[in-house]
Every structure is written in structure tokens, then in C-alpha cells.
Design a protein around this motif. Structure first.
Motif, PDB file in Angstrom:
ATOM      1  N   ILE A 151      26.853   9.714 -16.136  1.00  0.00           N
ATOM      2  CA  ILE A 151      25.906  10.378 -15.248  1.00  0.00           C
ATOM      3  C   ILE A 151      24.867  11.179 -16.021  1.00  0.00           C
ATOM      4  O   ILE A 151      23.702  11.284 -15.607  1.00  0.00           O
ATOM      5  CB  ILE A 151      26.657  11.273 -14.220  1.00  0.00           C
ATOM      6  N   GLU A 152      25.245  11.752 -17.163  1.00  0.00           N
ATOM      7  CA  GLU A 152      24.284  12.540 -17.940  1.00  0.00           C
ATOM      8  C   GLU A 152      23.183  11.680 -18.535  1.00  0.00           C
ATOM      9  O   GLU A 152      22.125  12.193 -18.926  1.00  0.00           O
ATOM     10  CB  GLU A 152      24.996  13.331 -19.045  1.00  0.00           C
ATOM     11  N   GLU A 153      23.412  10.359 -18.614  1.00  0.00           N
ATOM     12  CA  GLU A 153      22.390   9.435 -19.094  1.00  0.00           C
ATOM     13  C   GLU A 153      21.442   9.016 -17.980  1.00  0.00           C
ATOM     14  O   GLU A 153      20.371   8.463 -18.245  1.00  0.00           O
ATOM     15  CB  GLU A 153      23.047   8.189 -19.698  1.00  0.00           C
ATOM     16  N   LEU A 154      21.847   9.246 -16.733  1.00  0.00           N
ATOM     17  CA  LEU A 154      21.067   8.757 -15.597  1.00  0.00           C
ATOM     18  C   LEU A 154      20.260   9.860 -14.908  1.00  0.00           C
ATOM     19  O   LEU A 154      19.264   9.571 -14.241  1.00  0.00           O
ATOM     20  CB  LEU A 154      22.007   8.114 -14.563  1.00  0.00           C
ATOM     21  N   SER A 155      20.678  11.115 -15.034  1.00  0.00           N
ATOM     22  CA  SER A 155      19.982  12.201 -14.331  1.00  0.00           C
ATOM     23  C   SER A 155      20.121  13.504 -15.105  1.00  0.00           C
ATOM     24  O   SER A 155      21.188  13.801 -15.660  1.00  0.00           O
ATOM     25  CB  SER A 155      20.559  12.363 -12.925  1.00  0.00           C
ATOM     26  N   ASP A 156      19.013  14.278 -15.102  1.00  0.00           N
ATOM     27  CA  ASP A 156      19.041  15.605 -15.716  1.00  0.00           C
ATOM     28  C   ASP A 156      19.580  16.647 -14.760  1.00  0.00           C
ATOM     29  O   ASP A 156      19.887  17.781 -15.151  1.00  0.00           O
ATOM     30  CB  ASP A 156      17.632  16.002 -16.171  1.00  0.00           C
ATOM     31  N   ASP A 157      19.696  16.272 -13.475  1.00  0.00           N
ATOM     32  CA  ASP A 157      20.121  17.237 -12.457  1.00  0.00           C
ATOM     33  C   ASP A 157      21.555  16.999 -12.000  1.00  0.00           C
ATOM     34  O   ASP A 157      21.936  17.383 -10.887  1.00  0.00           O
ATOM     35  CB  ASP A 157      19.179  17.156 -11.249  1.00  0.00           C
ATOM     36  N   TYR A 158      22.336  16.329 -12.811  1.00  0.00           N
ATOM     37  CA  TYR A 158      23.680  15.944 -12.376  1.00  0.00           C
ATOM     38  C   TYR A 158      24.577  17.155 -12.098  1.00  0.00           C
ATOM     39  O   TYR A 158      25.544  17.065 -11.331  1.00  0.00           O
ATOM     40  CB  TYR A 158      24.333  15.028 -13.415  1.00  0.00           C
ATOM     41  N   LEU A 159      24.256  18.315 -12.721  1.00  0.00           N
ATOM     42  CA  LEU A 159      25.080  19.505 -12.487  1.00  0.00           C
ATOM     43  C   LEU A 159      24.972  20.000 -11.049  1.00  0.00           C
ATOM     44  O   LEU A 159      25.836  20.735 -10.565  1.00  0.00           O
ATOM     45  CB  LEU A 159      24.682  20.617 -13.455  1.00  0.00           C
ATOM     46  N   PHE A 160      23.898  19.584 -10.352  1.00  0.00           N
ATOM     47  CA  PHE A 160      23.676  20.024  -8.972  1.00  0.00           C
ATOM     48  C   PHE A 160      24.059  18.930  -7.963  1.00  0.00           C
ATOM     49  O   PHE A 160      23.808  19.074  -6.769  1.00  0.00           O
ATOM     50  CB  PHE A 160      22.196  20.414  -8.776  1.00  0.00           C
ATOM     51  N   MET A 161      24.677  17.856  -8.454  1.00  0.00           N
ATOM     52  CA  MET A 161      25.037  16.732  -7.588  1.00  0.00           C
ATOM     53  C   MET A 161      26.519  16.776  -7.244  1.00  0.00           C
ATOM     54  O   MET A 161      27.340  17.210  -8.063  1.00  0.00           O
ATOM     55  CB  MET A 161      24.700  15.397  -8.273  1.00  0.00           C
ATOM     56  N   SER A 162      26.845  16.312  -6.055  1.00  0.00           N
ATOM     57  CA  SER A 162      28.252  16.184  -5.671  1.00  0.00           C
ATOM     58  C   SER A 162      28.842  14.932  -6.324  1.00  0.00           C
ATOM     59  O   SER A 162      28.105  14.071  -6.828  1.00  0.00           O
ATOM     60  CB  SER A 162      28.380  16.071  -4.148  1.00  0.00           C
ATOM     61  N   ASN A 163      30.169  14.829  -6.300  1.00  0.00           N
ATOM     62  CA  ASN A 163      30.817  13.646  -6.873  1.00  0.00           C
ATOM     63  C   ASN A 163      30.343  12.369  -6.177  1.00  0.00           C
ATOM     64  O   ASN A 163      30.152  11.331  -6.813  1.00  0.00           O
ATOM     65  CB  ASN A 163      32.336  13.778  -6.759  1.00  0.00           C
ATOM     66  N   ARG A 164      30.170  12.444  -4.864  1.00  0.00           N
ATOM     67  CA  ARG A 164      29.712  11.280  -4.099  1.00  0.00           C
ATOM     68  C   ARG A 164      28.306  10.864  -4.526  1.00  0.00           C
ATOM     69  O   ARG A 164      28.015   9.685  -4.704  1.00  0.00           O
ATOM     70  CB  ARG A 164      29.754  11.604  -2.605  1.00  0.00           C
ATOM     71  N   GLN A 165      27.428  11.836  -4.689  1.00  0.00           N
ATOM     72  CA  GLN A 165      26.052  11.534  -5.096  1.00  0.00           C
ATOM     73  C   GLN A 165      26.009  10.928  -6.496  1.00  0.00           C
ATOM     74  O   GLN A 165      25.233  10.004  -6.761  1.00  0.00           O
ATOM     75  CB  GLN A 165      25.210  12.807  -5.042  1.00  0.00           C
ATOM     76  N   MET A 166      26.841  11.434  -7.400  1.00  0.00           N
ATOM     77  CA  MET A 166      26.874  10.886  -8.751  1.00  0.00           C
ATOM     78  C   MET A 166      27.356   9.442  -8.743  1.00  0.00           C
ATOM     79  O   MET A 166      26.792   8.569  -9.417  1.00  0.00           O
ATOM     80  CB  MET A 166      27.769  11.760  -9.646  1.00  0.00           C
ATOM     81  N   LEU A 167      28.421   9.166  -7.945  1.00  0.00           N
ATOM     82  CA  LEU A 167      28.958   7.806  -7.875  1.00  0.00           C
ATOM     83  C   LEU A 167      27.925   6.847  -7.284  1.00  0.00           C
ATOM     84  O   LEU A 167      27.761   5.726  -7.770  1.00  0.00           O
ATOM     85  CB  LEU A 167      30.240   7.797  -7.043  1.00  0.00           C
ATOM     86  N   GLU A 168      27.206   7.298  -6.240  1.00  0.00           N
ATOM     87  CA  GLU A 168      26.192   6.444  -5.623  1.00  0.00           C
ATOM     88  C   GLU A 168      25.077   6.109  -6.611  1.00  0.00           C
ATOM     89  O   GLU A 168      24.594   4.976  -6.659  1.00  0.00           O
ATOM     90  CB  GLU A 168      25.613   7.134  -4.381  1.00  0.00           C
ATOM     91  N   LEU A 169      24.665   7.080  -7.408  1.00  0.00           N
ATOM     92  CA  LEU A 169      23.625   6.839  -8.413  1.00  0.00           C
ATOM     93  C   LEU A 169      24.123   5.860  -9.480  1.00  0.00           C
ATOM     94  O   LEU A 169      23.392   4.952  -9.901  1.00  0.00           O
ATOM     95  CB  LEU A 169      23.192   8.156  -9.061  1.00  0.00           C
ATOM     96  N   GLN A 170      25.363   6.013  -9.921  1.00  0.00           N
ATOM     97  CA  GLN A 170      25.918   5.123 -10.942  1.00  0.00           C
ATOM     98  C   GLN A 170      26.025   3.685 -10.421  1.00  0.00           C
ATOM     99  O   GLN A 170      25.683   2.726 -11.112  1.00  0.00           O
ATOM    100  CB  GLN A 170      27.289   5.639 -11.380  1.00  0.00           C
ATOM    101  N   LEU A 171      26.483   3.535  -9.172  1.00  0.00           N
ATOM    102  CA  LEU A 171      26.629   2.192  -8.597  1.00  0.00           C
ATOM    103  C   LEU A 171      25.261   1.558  -8.345  1.00  0.00           C
ATOM    104  O   LEU A 171      25.079   0.354  -8.556  1.00  0.00           O
ATOM    105  CB  LEU A 171      27.420   2.259  -7.291  1.00  0.00           C
TER     106      LEU A 171
END
Length: 330
Positions: free
Chosen positions: A246-266
Motif C-alpha cells: 500500500i505504501e507504494e500505491l498511495s501517500d495517504d495510506y495512513l488515513f485509509m481504512s483496511n477496506r479502502q487499502m484492499l480496494e486500492l490494491q485489488l
């Protein structure tokens, strides 16, 4: 030695009555359980009338049989009258994430002399044969998931047999070549084995919906031009190795929920994978990490049902452990 003579077989204990004289010194003998078998004349001995009297053997006469009756001629059907006529399966039981055990299952009330082969005419290779008793199974072989495309076409052939009066059933011949986009979705508990398996019924008629094929219209559609059709845009070719951390995909990952991070990765995975297909790449590696295994499992679910996936496997274990997946593209 004539029709109607009672004879004893020289090389057996059976006795019976001659019902037919055949060429080449062969006679047909009907033994006591109703079967008629061909026997050479010199292998049968006529039982004399004196012997029949001494041993109280019945006098030779034309055999009579009780007429065969339907179960509906009786007072009421019993459990033994109800036959299970369908229920022949091919099952693949997972051994691990790379290997499956292949079984043939007979869940009917018939004996099944059978043969299973793989290949196409004229190059069939036998895999198994024998007699499957009612309500039994036979293990055939182990197959590897990464070699799915090389399994070939399986052909199952069987006869239906019961030691009783019966109506003859047509032999069963079934050829089946599995498709990856349907094979792994077809999972349920296999009868007799009582295990979860990829299960396929062999004695069920394929549902066929007739389709009218009109070659002329197909050709017209192929060459039909439309000004409203947008030009095909091929996405940029992705890197051979795509990092989904996730840290490779977004600079704002610290403010994202687990669901939002998974959706971005998928979402990133799907875009990069489709781009790899569009650009004609033969393989691509996705780094998803080990973690709790959620992202890896979601990727594998999507890959297992994708029509363009030849196979996928853990990649570079010495570097990533189980944290990377290599996808081989068709």
C-alpha cells in the motif's frame, strides 16, 4: 448329445440342459441360474437316466421360467426394488494447493466394467480399468494444478451389469476436457468419498441449446464498420514485477481504512493484469506480501476464474517467501 439332454461340465460343477447346437462342435447349455453358456461337446457329459434316478436329479425337460414382473404388479414396492440408475462421477480431491487426487465414483446400484483413458483418436492412453461395484470408488492418479492445460481429454467407457433379469442399458461413453474458468468453481461434497472435491457427473445428459449459425452474418459483423465505434486504446505496458504494498500505491495510506487499502490494491492489480494481457505479456509477478493472507487469497480467487490465466504459482520464494505470485498468461 441332443437338445434337451441334461449334461454335467467336465471342468466345473455346473449342470444344465442343452438348448441349442452350434457350429464347430459347440453346444449352448442353460445352467440352473438361468445363464446360457457355450461349451465344447467334449467338455460336457450327458447324465444318464439311471444316474438321475439314483441321485434324484430332475428328469431333463424344457426349462420354464416365471414371467418377469414389474414392481407395480406386486402389493407395493420395496426398497430393494428401487434402483439407483444414475450417479457416476469423476472427482478431484485437493491434496494441497498444487496437487489433486482423481477418482471415479459409482454411486449407482449397477456393477460397472469400465475403462478410463486420456488423449484423442488415435492416441488414447489407458489410465484405469476394472469393475466398479455399486456404491464404491476407485482412485486413478494424482494430477498437478500447474499442469492443468496439459491434462488432456478424459474418456470414460462403461457397461451396466446386474446378475438378474433386467432391461439392457446402453453403454456409457463420456469424453470431457476441463476448462479452468469452470473447473475450480465446481466444488462440492463427493458421494461415497464424503470429501470436498471438484465434482463432475458423467452419466448426465448435456443440456444442448440449438443455435442457428449463419456464417454470412458472422462475416458481415466482422467487417462491419461503424463511425460510432471508438478506436481501441491499448494501456501502457506494465512492469514485469508489480509491487502492491500500500505504501507504494498511495501517500495517504495512513488515513485509509483496511477496506479502502484492499480496494486500492485489488484495483491496481486488475488494471495492471489487464494491461499485461493487452500488451501480449506471457507472465507477470505481483508482490502482495505475506501479512494476514487476505490480499493473496483475493488475488488467487480472481486468477483461478480468469479465462486468460494458464496457471499461477508462488514466485521467488527465496526472496519473498509466500509474498509474491507469478501469473502465466495464455
Amino acid at each position: 448329445m441332443n437338445i434337451g439332454d441334461r449334461v454335467r461340465l467336465v471342468h466345473g460343477r455346473e449342470e444344465g440342459i442343452i438348448t441349442k447346437v452350434l457350429p464347430n462342435n459347440i453346444v449352448e447349455v442353460e445352467i440352473e441360474d438361468g445363464f446360457r453358456i457355450p461349451v465344447k461337446r467334449n467338455e460336457a457329459v450327458v447324465i444318464s437316466e439311471l444316474e438321475q434316478k439314483v441321485f434324484k436329479a430332475p428328469v431333463a425337460s424344457t426349462p420354464t421360467f416365471e414371467p418377469q414382473r414389474s414392481i407395480y404388479d406386486r402389493v407395493g414396492p420395496t426398497t430393494s426394488d428401487v434402483l439407483s440408475n444414475k450417479g457416476i462421477y469423476m472427482a478431484f480431491v485437493p491434496v494441497n494447493d498444487r496437487e489433486l487426487s482423481q477418482y471415479i465414483i459409482n454411486n449407482t446400484d449397477w456393477d460397472l466394467p469400465f475403462m478410463l483413458s486420456v488423449g484423442t483418436d488415435p492416441h488414447h492412453k489407458g489410465l484405469a480399468s476394472g469393475i466398479l461395484k455399486p456404491k464404491t470408488q476407485q482412485k486413478v492418479q494424482h494430477v498437478l494444478v500447474p499442469e492443468f492445460e496439459n491434462w488432456g481429454t478424459f474418456t470414460f467407457q462403461a457397461f451396466y451389469y446386474r446378475p438378474a433379469f433386467m432391461q439392457l442399458k446402453q453403454p456409457l461413453i463420456k469424453s470431457i476436457k476441463f476448462r479452468i474458468n469452470t473447473f475450480f468453481k465446481n466444488k462440492q461434497k463427493a458421494p461415497i468419498l464424503n470429501q470436498e472435491a471438484h465434482l463432475f457427473q458423467l452419466d448426465i445428459e448435456d443440456s444442448v441449446n440449438p443455435v442457428k449459425i449463419e456464417p454470412e452474418k458472422i462475416v458481415e459483423k466482422m467487417f462491419e464498420k461503424s463511425s460510432s465505434t471508438p478506436a481501441l486504446v491499448i494501456p501502457p505496458k506494465p512492469a514485469k514485477v508489480v509491487d502492491l504494498h500500500i505504501e507504494e500505491l498511495s501517500d495517504d495510506y495512513l488515513f485509509m481504512s483496511n477496506r479502502q487499502m484492499l480496494e486500492l490494491q485489488l484495483s491496481t492489480f486488475e488494471k495492471q493484469f489487464e494491461a499485461a494481457i493487452a500488451n501480449g505479456m506471457d507472465e507477470i509477478i505481483f508482490i502482495h506480501g505475506v501479512g494476514n493472507g487476505v490480499l493473496r487469497n483475493e488475488l488467487h480467487k480472481k486468477l483461478s476464474g480468469h479465462k486468460n490465466v494458464k496457471y499461477f504459482e508462488d514466485s521467488q520464494k527465496e526472496k519473498f517467501g509466500y509474498g509474491a505470485t507469478k501469473v502465466k498468461i495464455k
